[in-house]
Scaffold this motif. Structure first.
Motif, PDB file in Angstrom:
ATOM      1  N   LEU A  42       0.812  -1.211   0.000  1.00 51.14           N
ATOM      2  CA  LEU A  42       0.000   0.000   0.000  1.00 51.14           C
ATOM      3  C   LEU A  42       0.849   1.266   0.000  1.00 51.14           C
ATOM      4  O   LEU A  42       0.332   2.350  -0.243  1.00 51.14           O
TER       5      LEU A  42
ATOM      6  N   PHE B 293      -0.145   0.796  -6.767  1.00 48.40           N
ATOM      7  CA  PHE B 293      -1.052  -0.187  -6.167  1.00 48.40           C
ATOM      8  C   PHE B 293      -2.021   0.484  -5.207  1.00 48.40           C
ATOM      9  O   PHE B 293      -3.186   0.078  -5.110  1.00 48.40           O
ATOM     10  N   ARG B 294      -1.570   1.508  -4.487  1.00 47.24           N
ATOM     11  CA  ARG B 294      -2.454   2.203  -3.559  1.00 47.24           C
ATOM     12  C   ARG B 294      -3.629   2.856  -4.309  1.00 47.24           C
ATOM     13  O   ARG B 294      -4.772   2.790  -3.858  1.00 47.24           O
TER      14      ARG B 294
ATOM     15  N   PHE C 289      -5.932   0.023  -5.454  1.00 48.47           N
ATOM     16  CA  PHE C 289      -6.683  -0.533  -4.323  1.00 48.47           C
ATOM     17  C   PHE C 289      -7.793   0.414  -3.891  1.00 48.47           C
ATOM     18  O   PHE C 289      -8.924  -0.016  -3.629  1.00 48.47           O
TER      19      PHE C 289
ATOM     20  N   ARG D 195     -10.602   0.208  -6.409  1.00 45.41           N
ATOM     21  CA  ARG D 195     -11.346  -1.046  -6.278  1.00 45.41           C
ATOM     22  C   ARG D 195     -12.222  -1.044  -5.035  1.00 45.41           C
ATOM     23  O   ARG D 195     -13.364  -1.514  -5.054  1.00 45.41           O
TER      24      ARG D 195
ATOM     25  N   ALA E 258      -0.955  -9.230  -3.030  1.00 44.02           N
ATOM     26  CA  ALA E 258      -1.837  -8.240  -3.655  1.00 44.02           C
ATOM     27  C   ALA E 258      -3.250  -8.779  -3.795  1.00 44.02           C
ATOM     28  O   ALA E 258      -4.234  -8.092  -3.484  1.00 44.02           O
TER      29      ALA E 258
ATOM     30  N   ILE F 117      -5.006  -8.796  -0.418  1.00 48.84           N
ATOM     31  CA  ILE F 117      -5.521  -7.482  -0.028  1.00 48.84           C
ATOM     32  C   ILE F 117      -6.787  -7.144  -0.808  1.00 48.84           C
ATOM     33  O   ILE F 117      -7.791  -6.693  -0.239  1.00 48.84           O
ATOM     34  N   LEU F 118      -6.754  -7.388  -2.117  1.00 45.78           N
ATOM     35  CA  LEU F 118      -7.930  -7.102  -2.939  1.00 45.78           C
ATOM     36  C   LEU F 118      -9.103  -8.007  -2.559  1.00 45.78           C
ATOM     37  O   LEU F 118     -10.258  -7.575  -2.534  1.00 45.78           O
TER      38      LEU F 118
ATOM     39  N   ALA G  19     -10.704  -6.718   0.616  1.00 49.53           N
ATOM     40  CA  ALA G  19     -11.586  -5.580   0.340  1.00 49.53           C
ATOM     41  C   ALA G  19     -12.909  -6.047  -0.240  1.00 49.53           C
ATOM     42  O   ALA G  19     -13.986  -5.578   0.158  1.00 49.53           O
TER      43      ALA G  19
END
Length: 414
Positions: free
Chosen positions: A6, A11-12, A15, A18, A139, A142-143, A146
Motif C-alpha cells: 500500500l 497499487f495504492r 486498491f 477497487r 496483492a 488485499i484485494l 476488500a
C-alpha cells in the motif's frame, strides 16, 4: 508486510479505486431489487432487469478480454467505469423523478452488463503490471479482503439507505462510486499490454486467446472444474439454501449463515497474505472442497449450529481457492494473453450458473430438495478435486515472496 504494498503509489491508487467501486457494487443489487419491485410491483420486471445485465456480460466477455490485451488496461478500466457511472446514474435519475420504465431500465442494465464484460478481464490482467510476481499473492489477498469486506457491509448499508432515503439515492451512490474509482484508476501510469496484438483484428485476437487457453493444460482443467462446480453448487445454494434452511431452523438462520460465510471469506483472505505454500494452486483446490460442506450439511438436515459452522468453514475454503486461482493465472499466463485467457475462464465458469439455476427447481420436485442438495454437495467436492488428477495442476509452482521492487512496468502515480 501489507503496508509495503500500500506504500506503492500505483497499487495504492488501484486498491482505493477497487475498494470504492466494490462498495458501490455490493450495495447496488439490494437497492436495484427494491427499486424495481417498488416501482413495478412485479417480480417479472426484476427478473427481466437481472437477465438484461447478465446476458451481455456473458456475450461480450471474449471481446472484453481481447480489448484488454489489445489496449492499455488503464484506459479500458477508466472508460468502463465512466460508462457504468453514466448507466447507473441514469437509472437513479429515472427512479428519483418517478419515471420508471422497464424498457429503459433494462436497456441501461444491458449497457452496464456490456461494460462489466470489459472490466472483469482488464482487472485480472492489470495486477501483474502493478506489483512484482513474488507479491501477487499478497496483492490478491488485499484485494480479496476488500471484496469480502464490502460483501458483508455493502448490503446492510444499502438496506439502511433504501429504508431511510429510498432506493434511488442508493443507486445514485453506486454511480458516484464509479466516478470516484475512475479518478483513482486514471492516476495509474502503466505501459501498454501488447502493442503487437493491434496488428490483428479483434476476432483474430479472440481466436488466439482460445489457442492460448487450450495450450495451458492446468488452466482449462481448472476452468472445467469451476464450470461443473457452478453448475451444481451455485443454483442449489441460492435457491434451495434459503428454502431448506427456513424449513429446518427458520428464516433468521439463513441470514446468520450468509453473514458467517462472509466472515469466513474475509478471515481467509487476510490469512492468505501471510500463508506461504510451494504449490499454491494445489492448495487452493484442496481448500475448495470445504465449499461443499454447507450443501452436505443441509442435505443431512443438521441443526442450525452445525450449518452455521459449515458455512464459516466454507467461506474459509472458497477465499483460499479464489486467491490461489487468480495468483496462479497472473504468475504463469503470459501477460500479452492474460486477459483473453481469463475471459475464457470466466465465460466457461459463469455460463453454467443460469443453467444450474433453471435445473435445480425441477430436480428438487422430482427427487426431493434435501436429496438434491446432498448430491450437489458431493458433486461439488468431487469437482474441486478432479483437477488434482492432472500433474500440471499438482506441480504448478508458486513464486515465493521476497523484497523485490515493483515490476518494471509499474510506475508511481502521475
Amino acid at each position: 508486510m501489507r503496508s509495503s504494498l500500500l506504500q506503492q503509489a500505483a497499487f495504492r491508487s488501484f486498491f482505493a479505486g477497487r475498494l470504492v467501486s466494490l462498495l458501490g457494487s455490493s450495495m447496488a443489487p439490494v437497492a436495484l431489487a427494491f427499486a424495481v419491485l417498488d416501482a413495478s410491483g412485479s417480480g417479472h420486471d426484476l427478473g427481466v432487469v437481472l437477465a438484461a445485465h447478465m446476458l451481455p456480460l456473458l456475450a461480450f466477455l471474449l471481446v472484453g478480454g481481447a480489448v484488454a490485451d489489445r489496449f492499455p488496461r488503464r484506459t479500458v478500466l477508466v472508460t468502463a467505469h465512466l460508462g457504468a457511472a453514466f448507466t447507473q446514474g441514469a437509472v437513479a435519475a429515472l427512479l428519483l423523478t418517478g419515471r420508471y420504465s422497464l424498457p429503459l431500465v433494462a436497456a441501461l442494465e444491458f449497457l452496464n452488463g456490456v461494460l462489466a464484460a470489459f472490466t472483469t478481464p482488464a482487472l485480472r490482467g492489470i495486477v501483474p503490471q502493478l506489483v512484482a510476481k513474488s507479491l501477487l499473492r499478497q496483492a490478491n489477498s488485499i484485494l480479496g479482503s476488500a471484496s469480502n469486506a464490502t460483501k458483508i457491509l455493502g448490503p446492510s448499508m444499502s438496506g439502511v439507505l433504501v429504508v431511510t432515503v429510498g432506493s434511488g439515492p442508493a443507486i445514485a451512490f453506486d454511480a458516484f462510486t464509479y466516478l470516484v474509482a475512475a479518478g483513482f484508476l486514471a492516476r495509474l501510469s502503466l505501459t501498454g499490454a501488447s502493442e503487437a496484438s493491434r496488428r490483428n483484428t479483434v476476432s483474430a485476437d479472440i481466436r488466439d486467446g482460445w489457442s492460448a487457453f487450450r495450450a495451458i493444460r492446468w488452466v482449462w482443467v481448472g476452468t472445467l472444474s469451476f464450470c461443473l462446480l457452478n453448475l451444481v453448487q451455485t443454483g442449489t445454494w441460492q435457491i434451495l439454501g434459503p428454502q431448506l434452511t427456513r424449513q429446518l431452523s427458520g428464516e433468521t438462520t439463513w441470514g446468520f449463515v450468509l453473514s458467517v460465510r462472509g466472515v469466513g471469506m474475509l478471515a481467509s483472505s487476510l490469512l492468505m497474505y501471510r500463508l506461504v505454500v510451494r504449490h499454491l494452486l494445489r492448495f487452493g483446490q484442496l481448500a475448495g472442497v470445504l465449499g461443499a460442506l454447507p450443501l452436505i450439511a443441509l442435505g443431512a438436515q443438521v441443526h442450525a449450529p452445525w450449518l452455521i459452522a459449515a458455512a464459516f468453514v466454507a467461506g474459509l475454503g472458497s477465499s483460499v481457492t479464489a486467491v490461489a486461482w487468480d495468483t496462479s493465472l497472473q504468475e504463469h499466463v503470459p501477460a500479452h494473453v492474460l486477459s483473453r485467457v481469463s475471459s475464457y475462464d470466466d465465460l466457461l465458469s459463469y455460463v453454467a450458473i443460469p443453467v444450474g439455476q433453471l435445473c435445480v427447481g425441477p430436480l428438487a420436485e422430482a427427487f426431493g430438495a434435501f436429496r438434491v442438495t446432498a448430491v450437489a454437495g458431493a458433486v461439488s467436492a468431487t469437482a474441486t478435486l478432479i483437477p488434482l488428477a492432472s500433474r500440471a495442476v499438482r506441480r504448478l509452482p508458486h513464486a515465493q515472496p521476497d523484497t523485490s521492487a515493483p515490476a518494471a512496468d509499474s510506475c508511481p502515480a502521475a
